[in-house]
Design a protein around this motif. Sequence first.
Motif: not given
Length: 183
Positions: A42, A45-46, A67, A70
């Motif tokens: 995560e 991804r950020n 994802h 996401d």
Amino acid sequence: MLIGITGHTKGLGMELCQYFYHHSKHQVLGFSKENGYNLSNENMRNKLLRACNRATVFINLSNVYYHQTDLLLAFWNDWKNKDRLIINVTQDMPGGNLIDYLQKKHFNTLFSTDEKERELPDEDNISDLQFMVQKHALDSMSEFLTQKNAKVQICNYTLSKENYSNDVENLNKIIDDFQKTKS
């Protein structure tokens, strides 16, 4: 135009990057495990989302479990009030849509309340089932977000059967058509 893309070091992603580099004025920001962007993390991804802050187009190509969905949701939330484009790259599901596949494979008994009728998928079908459920989630989220009142545009693109030159041409046309709307 600045384009962010996941999966830029292999397959279609690599072909797209090479095309943009040699045949267009687009600049590309590529993200993959090879350059430290593990999309199952995560925080990564950020970080990817922040790195694409100036991008106008995001090509959501890498299929890493759920994802891809996401990333769609994260980009939509960040870009919903911006004139930008998210392209989700997906594939035809083996055996049609998820419900048809489940019925063909007799998984409808999986949800039976009678334990004697309950049938579990065998190992050969698990990866297909997992892939289909992930793609169904991406398609459903995309459809849901498209119905929202937002400036960002979402486009789902289904890959051709391993014909990257057609895919590169089609994706470039989608981007060019989007760019014309901005002029």
